[in-house]
Design a protein around this motif. Structure first.
Motif, PDB file in Angstrom:
ATOM      1  N   PRO A 141       0.706  -1.204   0.066  1.00  0.00           N
ATOM      2  CA  PRO A 141      -0.164   0.167  -0.063  1.00  0.00           C
ATOM      3  C   PRO A 141       0.924   1.207  -0.093  1.00  0.00           C
ATOM      4  O   PRO A 141       2.013   1.253   0.260  1.00  0.00           O
ATOM      5  CB  PRO A 141      -0.708  -0.287   1.186  1.00  0.00           C
ATOM      6  N   GLY A 142       0.327   2.480  -0.338  1.00  0.00           N
ATOM      7  CA  GLY A 142       0.964   3.709  -0.412  1.00  0.00           C
ATOM      8  C   GLY A 142       1.387   3.958   0.871  1.00  0.00           C
ATOM      9  O   GLY A 142       0.674   3.993   2.080  1.00  0.00           O
ATOM     10  N   GLY A 143       2.565   4.320   0.901  1.00  0.00           N
ATOM     11  CA  GLY A 143       3.154   4.953   2.272  1.00  0.00           C
ATOM     12  C   GLY A 143       3.546   3.817   3.218  1.00  0.00           C
ATOM     13  O   GLY A 143       4.062   4.159   4.250  1.00  0.00           O
ATOM     14  N   SER A 144       3.690   2.528   2.727  1.00  0.00           N
ATOM     15  CA  SER A 144       4.306   1.423   3.586  1.00  0.00           C
ATOM     16  C   SER A 144       5.589   1.628   3.823  1.00  0.00           C
ATOM     17  O   SER A 144       6.373   2.121   3.277  1.00  0.00           O
ATOM     18  CB  SER A 144       4.182   0.364   3.016  1.00  0.00           C
ATOM     19  N   ARG A 145       6.056   1.451   5.215  1.00  0.00           N
ATOM     20  CA  ARG A 145       7.302   1.523   5.647  1.00  0.00           C
ATOM     21  C   ARG A 145       8.140   0.349   5.023  1.00  0.00           C
ATOM     22  O   ARG A 145       9.278   0.613   5.168  1.00  0.00           O
ATOM     23  CB  ARG A 145       7.489   1.381   7.407  1.00  0.00           C
ATOM     24  N   LEU A 146       7.639  -0.506   4.431  1.00  0.00           N
ATOM     25  CA  LEU A 146       8.429  -1.589   3.779  1.00  0.00           C
ATOM     26  C   LEU A 146       8.955  -1.518   2.637  1.00  0.00           C
ATOM     27  O   LEU A 146       9.460  -2.271   1.915  1.00  0.00           O
ATOM     28  CB  LEU A 146       7.484  -2.946   3.824  1.00  0.00           C
ATOM     29  N   ARG A 147       8.553  -0.419   1.803  1.00  0.00           N
ATOM     30  CA  ARG A 147       8.686  -0.292   0.321  1.00  0.00           C
ATOM     31  C   ARG A 147      10.248  -0.486   0.014  1.00  0.00           C
ATOM     32  O   ARG A 147      10.672  -0.548  -1.168  1.00  0.00           O
ATOM     33  CB  ARG A 147       8.484   1.175  -0.003  1.00  0.00           C
ATOM     34  N   ASP A 148      11.596  -0.001   1.053  1.00  0.00           N
ATOM     35  CA  ASP A 148      12.568  -0.270   0.397  1.00  0.00           C
ATOM     36  C   ASP A 148      13.259  -1.515   0.508  1.00  0.00           C
ATOM     37  O   ASP A 148      14.594  -1.896   0.349  1.00  0.00           O
ATOM     38  CB  ASP A 148      13.447   0.619   1.473  1.00  0.00           C
ATOM     39  N   ALA A 149      12.470  -2.395   1.118  1.00  0.00           N
ATOM     40  CA  ALA A 149      13.260  -4.142   1.157  1.00  0.00           C
ATOM     41  C   ALA A 149      13.282  -4.566   0.084  1.00  0.00           C
ATOM     42  O   ALA A 149      12.355  -4.476  -0.805  1.00  0.00           O
ATOM     43  CB  ALA A 149      12.045  -4.583   2.315  1.00  0.00           C
ATOM     44  N   ASP A 150      14.339  -5.415   0.036  1.00  0.00           N
ATOM     45  CA  ASP A 150      14.701  -6.049  -1.117  1.00  0.00           C
ATOM     46  C   ASP A 150      13.692  -7.356  -1.106  1.00  0.00           C
ATOM     47  O   ASP A 150      13.353  -7.918  -2.027  1.00  0.00           O
ATOM     48  CB  ASP A 150      16.149  -6.375  -1.315  1.00  0.00           C
ATOM     49  N   TRP A 151      13.809  -7.963   0.260  1.00  0.00           N
ATOM     50  CA  TRP A 151      13.188  -9.213   0.327  1.00  0.00           C
ATOM     51  C   TRP A 151      11.893  -9.102   1.552  1.00  0.00           C
ATOM     52  O   TRP A 151      11.994  -8.346   2.618  1.00  0.00           O
ATOM     53  CB  TRP A 151      14.006 -10.394   0.861  1.00  0.00           C
ATOM     54  N   LEU A 152      10.723  -9.754   1.157  1.00  0.00           N
ATOM     55  CA  LEU A 152       9.693  -9.627   2.315  1.00  0.00           C
ATOM     56  C   LEU A 152       9.081 -11.003   2.650  1.00  0.00           C
ATOM     57  O   LEU A 152       9.238 -11.836   1.523  1.00  0.00           O
ATOM     58  CB  LEU A 152       8.476  -8.887   2.070  1.00  0.00           C
ATOM     59  N   ALA A 153       8.774 -11.381   3.791  1.00  0.00           N
ATOM     60  CA  ALA A 153       7.961 -12.542   4.113  1.00  0.00           C
ATOM     61  C   ALA A 153       6.573 -12.077   4.218  1.00  0.00           C
ATOM     62  O   ALA A 153       6.341 -11.334   5.171  1.00  0.00           O
ATOM     63  CB  ALA A 153       8.559 -13.233   5.379  1.00  0.00           C
ATOM     64  N   VAL A 154       5.727 -12.408   3.483  1.00  0.00           N
ATOM     65  CA  VAL A 154       4.247 -11.862   3.389  1.00  0.00           C
ATOM     66  C   VAL A 154       3.375 -12.661   4.275  1.00  0.00           C
ATOM     67  O   VAL A 154       3.214 -13.970   3.753  1.00  0.00           O
ATOM     68  CB  VAL A 154       3.704 -11.755   1.889  1.00  0.00           C
ATOM     69  N   ALA A 155       2.873 -12.298   5.185  1.00  0.00           N
ATOM     70  CA  ALA A 155       2.135 -13.091   6.274  1.00  0.00           C
ATOM     71  C   ALA A 155       0.740 -12.981   5.621  1.00  0.00           C
ATOM     72  O   ALA A 155      -0.047 -13.872   5.779  1.00  0.00           O
ATOM     73  CB  ALA A 155       2.151 -12.499   7.415  1.00  0.00           C
ATOM     74  N   VAL A 156       0.026 -11.778   5.304  1.00  0.00           N
ATOM     75  CA  VAL A 156      -1.272 -11.547   4.946  1.00  0.00           C
ATOM     76  C   VAL A 156      -1.500 -10.860   3.664  1.00  0.00           C
ATOM     77  O   VAL A 156      -0.489  -9.859   3.628  1.00  0.00           O
ATOM     78  CB  VAL A 156      -1.855 -10.926   6.061  1.00  0.00           C
ATOM     79  N   ALA A 157      -2.096 -11.293   2.557  1.00  0.00           N
ATOM     80  CA  ALA A 157      -2.261 -10.485   1.359  1.00  0.00           C
ATOM     81  C   ALA A 157      -3.791 -10.836   0.879  1.00  0.00           C
ATOM     82  O   ALA A 157      -4.269 -11.997   1.182  1.00  0.00           O
ATOM     83  CB  ALA A 157      -1.251 -11.181   0.341  1.00  0.00           C
ATOM     84  N   ASP A 158      -4.275 -10.044   0.105  1.00  0.00           N
ATOM     85  CA  ASP A 158      -5.633 -10.385  -0.504  1.00  0.00           C
ATOM     86  C   ASP A 158      -5.639  -9.671  -1.992  1.00  0.00           C
ATOM     87  O   ASP A 158      -4.474  -9.219  -2.303  1.00  0.00           O
ATOM     88  CB  ASP A 158      -6.683  -9.548   0.472  1.00  0.00           C
ATOM     89  N   ARG A 159      -6.563 -10.021  -2.560  1.00  0.00           N
ATOM     90  CA  ARG A 159      -6.755  -9.381  -4.135  1.00  0.00           C
ATOM     91  C   ARG A 159      -7.869  -8.412  -4.018  1.00  0.00           C
ATOM     92  O   ARG A 159      -9.164  -8.754  -4.230  1.00  0.00           O
ATOM     93  CB  ARG A 159      -6.797 -10.395  -4.924  1.00  0.00           C
ATOM     94  N   PRO A 160      -7.571  -7.029  -4.174  1.00  0.00           N
ATOM     95  CA  PRO A 160      -8.633  -6.024  -4.266  1.00  0.00           C
ATOM     96  C   PRO A 160      -9.533  -6.420  -5.524  1.00  0.00           C
ATOM     97  O   PRO A 160      -8.923  -6.951  -6.429  1.00  0.00           O
ATOM     98  CB  PRO A 160      -7.834  -4.678  -4.300  1.00  0.00           C
ATOM     99  N   LEU A 161     -10.898  -5.767  -5.590  1.00  0.00           N
ATOM    100  CA  LEU A 161     -11.827  -5.960  -6.436  1.00  0.00           C
ATOM    101  C   LEU A 161     -11.077  -5.219  -7.818  1.00  0.00           C
ATOM    102  O   LEU A 161     -10.587  -4.336  -7.572  1.00  0.00           O
ATOM    103  CB  LEU A 161     -12.843  -5.504  -6.332  1.00  0.00           C
ATOM    104  N   GLY A 162     -11.107  -6.196  -8.879  1.00  0.00           N
ATOM    105  CA  GLY A 162     -10.522  -5.724 -10.225  1.00  0.00           C
ATOM    106  C   GLY A 162      -8.929  -5.503 -10.219  1.00  0.00           C
ATOM    107  O   GLY A 162      -8.693  -4.875 -11.178  1.00  0.00           O
ATOM    108  N   LYS A 163      -8.321  -5.883  -9.444  1.00  0.00           N
ATOM    109  CA  LYS A 163      -6.748  -5.917  -9.299  1.00  0.00           C
ATOM    110  C   LYS A 163      -6.223  -7.218  -9.841  1.00  0.00           C
ATOM    111  O   LYS A 163      -6.686  -8.363  -9.458  1.00  0.00           O
ATOM    112  CB  LYS A 163      -6.193  -5.632  -8.225  1.00  0.00           C
ATOM    113  N   GLY A 164      -5.125  -7.257 -10.699  1.00  0.00           N
ATOM    114  CA  GLY A 164      -4.705  -8.672 -11.055  1.00  0.00           C
ATOM    115  C   GLY A 164      -3.415  -8.950 -10.080  1.00  0.00           C
ATOM    116  O   GLY A 164      -3.212 -10.140 -10.100  1.00  0.00           O
ATOM    117  N   HIS A 165      -3.294  -8.281  -9.042  1.00  0.00           N
ATOM    118  CA  HIS A 165      -2.135  -8.389  -8.242  1.00  0.00           C
ATOM    119  C   HIS A 165      -2.654  -8.534  -6.647  1.00  0.00           C
ATOM    120  O   HIS A 165      -3.679  -8.033  -6.446  1.00  0.00           O
ATOM    121  CB  HIS A 165      -1.005  -7.457  -8.259  1.00  0.00           C
TER     122      HIS A 165
END
Length: 849
Positions: free
Chosen positions: A562-586
């Motif tokens: 999401p915009g403004g996330s503190r994680l934006r500069d990370a090269d690697w992430l471990a994603v614990a929770v994710a969803d797919r917003p309506l109309g989005k491919g990612h």
């Protein structure tokens, strides 16, 4: 001291003789009793012999939810004039209130499944009551299947009762060996239905999202109900977030308390809701209040018409609750809450026409949920495929295959699907197998306390205001004093206790398996580091690497922060929770932690692969040695001596993408391909099919050995396509020698010229020739028996006429052409009778000379 008046008022008392008779004769029974009849509270007391009648028995009652288990036990204890922990007690995750004299124990279905795994005989238990079985929770279905197995093989004397608030009992009766159905009739009061749909259409729910306009409408209906009707208001909403938003919009109600009841609410709050209140109340509740619980004082129900059900996306590995329309059965249950104590009313936030289109019953969890935990329980039970379990609905094959894949990856089952010692311990944790793996392996890397802290965070979604950085969430919750922090601390204690119990169990050496993770993962690890490590152990396929402004997960799913996330500069992430917003491919990252490459490699090591990768990219062959973590490219270096077979495959891929134009096509080669296409269409075998698809299918026959010697795009450009195509001619049958006879490149016309035939349209070849050269010819030329389409040209080579029937043209069409062209080209002959005139390539002047 028994509360005789309260007991006598429960309608189910009338059917207790029939229930006892069914159990005495058959050993199993299905009890159908509407809410408020006492099936949850009176029946267990009677079966245990606590009402002064019948033999003393030990009864276990299984409820689908913790709040219902606690409330039922306390209500039964009150009816006996006792407190919970005496004759009646309860056990839920993280809380046990029982004593040595307890005869009725209320547990959650999850606790019952765990108990059955530890003690299949259920030693000392005489009767098990599966309450609210109509809700079709997966744990309840699993417990029922295990209990039936126990009764069939180990303890035929064990009595089973399936209790349902609906009359849809046929399936349960059949499942329990043709069990008798005992039906009790309620004494609930009439409930008036008020249809209260939104004035303007609202967007349907998607994922966890609920249109704010619908919530605003629910608020307005609650205010309307308070103004129009007396009594407390019970409002049904799909989830905790919606409850919080509606509660916020209901602020400032004079003389009215707004209470929230859901599975995450503290026990004290839940107890307060279930006790009579001094002031008027609005109780905002999830589906936990549909059955098992009586909220005193309620005369009005406001139903949003929404519910939450589990869903799983096996292809992407993203699973979560989804907001759906509540079923008609759920709507009836909810409405019945208004008629427990007096006549009431239900305000339904949808139209009467919509009501008829609602599903009859909620979807059984086994049909829609992630089955990893179920598959592990089945494997530990000794039936890896669950094929021998008595289930109302068979588990879907795709969901079970996905579950088996996950369990294999975390070493919970062997290649045959049987539970390993590690799998047995994972099943005992009371966690999803992913989180169990993270707890066991994380404990060996960062210590029990730290692993338990992170796993407890992953077990329940943190409030959104905590943010999307798992490390920051851990720091915040350690300091926090809100209800979420309290629940988190309780879960940490529980997990510590479970691991402590396991450490003293036989087979301790199988408790923890080593995970090779480089770097400082022990006591010196940072909060961010340990959060990322444990999350990566839980969700190895969601380890993700930054890639072009988004993140690519090991599973192949692309995710965005999401915009403004503190994680934006990370090269690697471990994603614990994710969803797919309506109309989005990612996917959209909701909670993640920073990790480094070493942690990524260690956690998802089973997916690490190094291989030579030769492919067609950027218009040429690219050969590299690539190390991949699932779909994520980790390292790559040029490969000088690539395998010839891989190079050949890459060249073929290039030909598929860019077409056969990559070869060298002379005019003769193009013509040969068209001639062959013409013959294939009109003569069939043995003439070859030369479409792109057919040429790919027979590439070994016509493009070798040239293709085998090629290494790059430039080499393809040196291959003579015409020479290669010649290999497809029917040489063996001798027909190849007739190519020029059947489909000649050129044919002789009456003037003596040899004119090229255009085979561009295999249906009808074209002969473009000057009109004067065809004088005297009565019939159109043919190739392979097919009349050619003659394009008659003016002396300047421009089309003058098109015909497939020369005789007809000379007779009917020539006059018009002659009249138009003779003045424009006076030097050329324009005889009045072209059918008998001399053909010529010359002008009239040359003819006179």
């Amino acid at each position: 001291m028994l509360r005789e008046d309260a007991l006598a008022a429960l309608p189910v008392r009338a059917v207790l003789p029939a229930l006892n008779e069914a159990l005495d004769g058959h050993g199993t029974a299905v009890l159908a009793a509407p809410p408020g009849t006492g099936k949850t509270t009176l029946v267990p007391l009677a079966l245990a012999g606590l009402l002064g009648e019948g033999p003393a028995r030990r009864v276990v009652v299984a409820e689908p939810r913790r709040i219902a288990a606690r409330a039922a036990a306390r209500r039964m204890a009150w009816l006996l004039g006792e407190k919970a922990g005496g004759s009646v007690g309860f056990t839920v995750r993280g809380e046990r209130v029982v004593g040595r004299h307890t005869r009725v124990e209320v547990v959650t279905t999850g606790v019952l499944v765990q108990r059955l795994q530890r003690d299949q005989e259920l030693a000392g238990v005489d009767v098990v009551v599966l309450d609210e079985c109509h809700e079709r929770h997966l744990d309840a279905d699993t417990a029922a299947a295990f209990l039936w197995d126990v009764r069939q093989t180990l303890r035929p004397e064990l009595r089973l009762v399936a209790a349902s608030a609906t009359t849809d009992t046929e399936g349960w009766a059949r499942l329990l060996g043709g069990a008798p159905v005992v039906e009790a009739h309620g004494s609930s009061y009439d409930v008036e239905v008020v249809w209260a749909p939104p004035v303007r259409p609202v967007r349907p729910p998607h994922g966890m999202r609920v249109d704010p306009a619908l919530l605003a409408h629910v608020v307005s209906v609650v205010r309307r109900a308070l103004a129009e009707r007396p009594g407390d208001v019970l409002c049904f909403l799909p989830g905790v977030g919606e409850i919080a938003r509606v509660a916020g919009q209901l602020g400032g109600l004079d003389g009215v308390d707004v209470l929230q009841v859901h599975g995450r609410a503290p026990a004290a709050v839940q107890d307060a809701v279930l006790a009579p209140g001094g002031r008027r109340r609005v109780v905002l509740a999830t589906s936990v209040a549909e059955s098992s619980l009586t909220v005193p004082g309620v005369r009005v129900v406001v139903d949003s018409g929404l519910a939450r059900e589990p869903r799983v996306d096996h292809a992407r590995g993203l699973s979560a609750l989804a907001t759906v329309r509540a079923s008609r059965a759920a709507a009836r249950q909810r409405a019945g809450r208004a008629g427990r104590e007096a006549p009431g009313v239900v305000y339904r936030c949808w139209t009467e026409a919509e009501d008829a289109r609602l599903p009859r019953f909620p979807a059984p969890e086994i049909k829609v949920a992630d089955l990893s935990a179920f598959a592990l329980q089945a494997a530990c039970w000794g039936d890896p495929g669950a094929s021998g379990l008595a289930l109302l609905d068979a588990p879907p094959g795709g969901a079970m295959a996905a579950a088996r894949s996950l369990l294999t990856a975390v070493q919970a089952v062997d290649s045959a699907g049987r539970a390993t010692p590690r799998g047995v311990r994972l099943a005992q944790l009371g966690l999803h197998p992913r989180l169990g793996r993270a707890l066991l392996d994380g404990a060996s890397l960062v210590g029990v306390e730290r692993a338990a802290e992170v796993v407890a965070l992953l077990s329940e979604a943190a409030p959104r205001e905590y943010g999307d950085d798992l490390g920051a969430v851990l720091r915040s919750v350690r300091r926090g004093g809100d209800a979420y922090a309290g629940r988190w601390r309780a879960e940490v204690r529980r997990l510590r206790g479970v691991l402590a119990d396991m450490s003293h169990a036989p087979g301790r050496d199988a408790l923890l398996t080593e995970v090779h993770v480089k770097g400082d993962g022990g006591a010196g690890a940072t909060v961010d580091g340990l959060a990322g490590l444990v999350a990566a152990l839980a969700f190895p396929e969601r380890v993700a690497r930054a890639d072009g402004g988004s993140y690519l997960m090991v599973s192949g799913t692309r995710a965005e922060l999401p915009g403004g996330s503190r994680l934006r500069d990370a090269d690697w992430l471990a994603v614990a929770v994710a969803d797919r917003p309506l109309g989005k491919g990612h996917a959209r990252v909701q909670l993640a932690a920073v990790v480094d490459e070493d942690v990524a490699r260690g956690a998802a090591g089973a997916l690490l692969d190094e291989r030579d990768e030769v492919r067609w990219a950027g218009g040429d062959v690219v050969a590299r040695r690539v190390e991949r973590l699932g779909a994520v490219e980790v390292t790559a270096r040029p490969l000088r001596e690539a395998d010839a077979g891989l190079v050949r495959d890459a060249l073929l891929e290039g030909l598929r993408r860019e077409g056969w134009r990559l070869l060298r096509w002379s005019a003769e080669a193009e013509t040969l391909r068209r001639r062959l296409a013409f013959l294939r269409l009109h003569r069939g075998e043995p003439w070859p099919e030369v479409s792109d698809e057919a040429l790919h299918a027979r590439v070994d026959e016509w493009l070798e050995p040239e293709l085998g010697r090629a290494r790059r795009r430039a080499d393809l450009g040196r291959i003579d396509a015409g020479e290669a195509l010649g290999r497809l001619l029917p040489w063996a049958s001798g027909e190849a020698g007739r190519l020029d006879e059947l489909a000649p490149e050129r044919i002789a016309v009456p003037s003596g010229s040899r004119i090229r035939i255009d085979y561009g349209d295999p249906e009808r070849p074209v002969l473009a020739v000057k009109l004067q050269e065809m004088f005297g010819l009565q019939e159109s030329p043919r190739v392979a028996g097919v009349p050619v389409l003659v394009h008659l040209l003016s002396p300047a080579g421009r089309p003058a006429a098109v015909t497939a029937d020369l005789a007809s043209f000379w007779r009917d069409g020539y006059k018009g052409v002659r009249a138009e062209l003779r003045g424009r080209y006076p030097k050329h002959p324009w005889p009045e009778d072209p059918a008998s005139a001399e053909p010529t390539r010359h002008t009239s002047a040359r003819l006179r000379r």
